[in-house]
Write a protein that holds these residues in place. Structure first.
Motif, PDB file in Angstrom:
ATOM      1  N   PRO A  62       0.842  -1.199   0.000  1.00  0.00           N
ATOM      2  CA  PRO A  62       0.000   0.000   0.000  1.00  0.00           C
ATOM      3  C   PRO A  62       0.883   1.256   0.000  1.00  0.00           C
ATOM      4  N   PRO A  63       0.351   2.371  -0.492  1.00  0.00           N
ATOM      5  CA  PRO A  63       1.150   3.606  -0.589  1.00  0.00           C
ATOM      6  C   PRO A  63       1.743   4.062   0.749  1.00  0.00           C
ATOM      7  N   ASN A  64       1.084   3.778   1.847  1.00  0.00           N
ATOM      8  CA  ASN A  64       1.559   4.240   3.149  1.00  0.00           C
ATOM      9  C   ASN A  64       2.556   3.275   3.802  1.00  0.00           C
ATOM     10  N   GLN A  65       2.913   2.175   3.109  1.00  0.00           N
ATOM     11  CA  GLN A  65       3.840   1.187   3.660  1.00  0.00           C
ATOM     12  C   GLN A  65       5.153   1.211   2.886  1.00  0.00           C
ATOM     13  N   PRO A  66       6.278   1.141   3.603  1.00  0.00           N
ATOM     14  CA  PRO A  66       7.558   1.104   2.896  1.00  0.00           C
ATOM     15  C   PRO A  66       7.794  -0.269   2.280  1.00  0.00           C
ATOM     16  N   VAL A  67       8.606  -0.325   1.221  1.00  0.00           N
ATOM     17  CA  VAL A  67       9.010  -1.594   0.624  1.00  0.00           C
ATOM     18  C   VAL A  67      10.038  -2.199   1.576  1.00  0.00           C
ATOM     19  N   THR A  68       9.755  -3.401   2.063  1.00  0.00           N
ATOM     20  CA  THR A  68      10.621  -4.048   3.033  1.00  0.00           C
ATOM     21  C   THR A  68      11.098  -5.376   2.485  1.00  0.00           C
ATOM     22  N   SER A  69      12.397  -5.576   2.443  1.00  0.00           N
ATOM     23  CA  SER A  69      12.979  -6.812   1.934  1.00  0.00           C
ATOM     24  C   SER A  69      12.499  -8.009   2.748  1.00  0.00           C
ATOM     25  N   GLY A  70      12.103  -9.080   2.047  1.00  0.00           N
ATOM     26  CA  GLY A  70      11.658 -10.292   2.718  1.00  0.00           C
ATOM     27  C   GLY A  70      10.186 -10.315   3.083  1.00  0.00           C
ATOM     28  N   TRP A  71       9.447  -9.289   2.740  1.00  0.00           N
ATOM     29  CA  TRP A  71       8.018  -9.205   3.037  1.00  0.00           C
ATOM     30  C   TRP A  71       7.248  -8.963   1.744  1.00  0.00           C
ATOM     31  N   ILE A  72       6.074  -9.591   1.632  1.00  0.00           N
ATOM     32  CA  ILE A  72       5.190  -9.348   0.495  1.00  0.00           C
ATOM     33  C   ILE A  72       3.780  -9.091   1.012  1.00  0.00           C
ATOM     34  N   TYR A  73       2.933  -8.585   0.126  1.00  0.00           N
ATOM     35  CA  TYR A  73       1.521  -8.379   0.438  1.00  0.00           C
ATOM     36  C   TYR A  73       0.699  -9.278  -0.463  1.00  0.00           C
ATOM     37  N   ILE A  74      -0.299  -9.926   0.118  1.00  0.00           N
ATOM     38  CA  ILE A  74      -1.170 -10.835  -0.616  1.00  0.00           C
ATOM     39  C   ILE A  74      -2.601 -10.353  -0.463  1.00  0.00           C
ATOM     40  N   GLN A  75      -3.269 -10.188  -1.598  1.00  0.00           N
ATOM     41  CA  GLN A  75      -4.671  -9.779  -1.578  1.00  0.00           C
ATOM     42  C   GLN A  75      -5.534 -10.987  -1.898  1.00  0.00           C
ATOM     43  N   GLY A  76      -6.429 -11.326  -0.962  1.00  0.00           N
ATOM     44  CA  GLY A  76      -7.329 -12.458  -1.135  1.00  0.00           C
ATOM     45  C   GLY A  76      -8.521 -12.108  -1.997  1.00  0.00           C
ATOM     46  N   ARG A  77      -9.321 -13.115  -2.277  1.00  0.00           N
ATOM     47  CA  ARG A  77     -10.526 -12.908  -3.106  1.00  0.00           C
ATOM     48  C   ARG A  77     -11.489 -11.920  -2.487  1.00  0.00           C
ATOM     49  N   ASN A  78     -11.508 -11.869  -1.147  1.00  0.00           N
ATOM     50  CA  ASN A  78     -12.410 -10.944  -0.457  1.00  0.00           C
ATOM     51  C   ASN A  78     -11.779  -9.556  -0.301  1.00  0.00           C
ATOM     52  N   HIS A  79     -10.655  -9.322  -0.989  1.00  0.00           N
ATOM     53  CA  HIS A  79      -9.911  -8.060  -0.999  1.00  0.00           C
ATOM     54  C   HIS A  79      -9.180  -7.781   0.303  1.00  0.00           C
ATOM     55  N   ALA A  80      -9.161  -8.753   1.219  1.00  0.00           N
ATOM     56  CA  ALA A  80      -8.372  -8.592   2.443  1.00  0.00           C
ATOM     57  C   ALA A  80      -6.897  -8.637   2.077  1.00  0.00           C
ATOM     58  N   LEU A  81      -6.114  -7.782   2.720  1.00  0.00           N
ATOM     59  CA  LEU A  81      -4.691  -7.687   2.441  1.00  0.00           C
ATOM     60  C   LEU A  81      -3.910  -8.245   3.631  1.00  0.00           C
ATOM     61  N   ARG A  82      -2.974  -9.164   3.337  1.00  0.00           N
ATOM     62  CA  ARG A  82      -2.129  -9.731   4.392  1.00  0.00           C
ATOM     63  C   ARG A  82      -0.671  -9.432   4.065  1.00  0.00           C
ATOM     64  N   ARG A  83       0.078  -9.086   5.085  1.00  0.00           N
ATOM     65  CA  ARG A  83       1.523  -8.902   4.950  1.00  0.00           C
ATOM     66  C   ARG A  83       2.171 -10.186   5.448  1.00  0.00           C
ATOM     67  N   VAL A  84       3.113 -10.718   4.668  1.00  0.00           N
ATOM     68  CA  VAL A  84       3.704 -12.015   4.986  1.00  0.00           C
ATOM     69  C   VAL A  84       5.221 -11.940   4.848  1.00  0.00           C
ATOM     70  N   GLU A  85       5.918 -12.446   5.860  1.00  0.00           N
ATOM     71  CA  GLU A  85       7.370 -12.546   5.820  1.00  0.00           C
ATOM     72  C   GLU A  85       7.704 -13.821   5.067  1.00  0.00           C
ATOM     73  N   VAL A  86       8.562 -13.742   4.040  1.00  0.00           N
ATOM     74  CA  VAL A  86       8.789 -14.872   3.143  1.00  0.00           C
ATOM     75  C   VAL A  86      10.244 -15.322   3.053  1.00  0.00           C
ATOM     76  N   SER A  87      11.136 -14.703   3.793  1.00  0.00           N
ATOM     77  CA  SER A  87      12.563 -14.959   3.604  1.00  0.00           C
ATOM     78  C   SER A  87      12.996 -16.381   3.947  1.00  0.00           C
ATOM     79  N   HIS A  88      12.237 -17.102   4.750  1.00  0.00           N
ATOM     80  CA  HIS A  88      12.611 -18.469   5.134  1.00  0.00           C
ATOM     81  C   HIS A  88      11.676 -19.524   4.554  1.00  0.00           C
ATOM     82  N   ALA A  89      10.810 -19.135   3.650  1.00  0.00           N
ATOM     83  CA  ALA A  89       9.803 -20.051   3.100  1.00  0.00           C
ATOM     84  C   ALA A  89      10.375 -20.916   1.980  1.00  0.00           C
ATOM     85  N   ALA A  90       9.882 -22.136   1.903  1.00  0.00           N
ATOM     86  CA  ALA A  90      10.161 -22.997   0.752  1.00  0.00           C
ATOM     87  C   ALA A  90       9.202 -22.565  -0.356  1.00  0.00           C
TER      88      ALA A  90
END
Length: 124
Positions: free
Chosen positions: A34-62
């Motif tokens: 989102p415009p008010n959030q900084p770009v942070t290494s190792g984190w992504i945003y996922i938008q679900g079908r219901n338009h809910a937005l989740r922030r997820v740390e991904v640096s250790h994920a398979a």
């Protein structure tokens, strides 16, 4: 006597399961932050079908590809591959602060080339 052991077992199981966080599985599209959030290494945003937005740390994920993704579109990649436009399924644990920490990410559909989809997500 047996009643106390059963009660003790339930108390133990309840305490140990809450100490390890809550696992969840959800899917959606990787989107730019989102415009008010900084770009942070190792984190992504996922938008679900219901338009809910989740922030997820991904640096250790398979990171794996679903069987439906054509072989020619698959490659070995890490968090840098998680660009805006991908459809993914995430298995993650929610920590005590409510943040999602991905354990496994399955790429369900690949994104359109950068010339068509626009900008990258915050995974880089």
């Amino acid at each position: 006597m047996a009643g106390w052991s059963v009660i003790s077992l339930f108390l133990f199981l309840g305490l140990t399961s809450s100490a390890f966080g809550t696992d969840g599985v959800f899917q959606g599209l990787v989107v730019d932050p989102p415009p008010n959030q900084p770009v942070t290494s190792g984190w992504i945003y996922i938008q679900g079908r219901n338009h809910a937005l989740r922030r997820v740390e991904v640096s250790h994920a398979a990171i794996v590809f679903a069987h439906d993704v054509p072989e020619k579109q698959r490659r070995k990649c890490g968090a840098e591959c998680l660009i805006a436009g991908l459809e993914i399924r995430v298995t993650a644990e929610q920590d005590s602060a409510g943040e999602w920490r991905a354990k496994r990410i399955e790429i369900l559909k690949t994104a359109k080339p950068a010339t068509e989809s626009g900008t990258r997500a915050s995974a880089a």
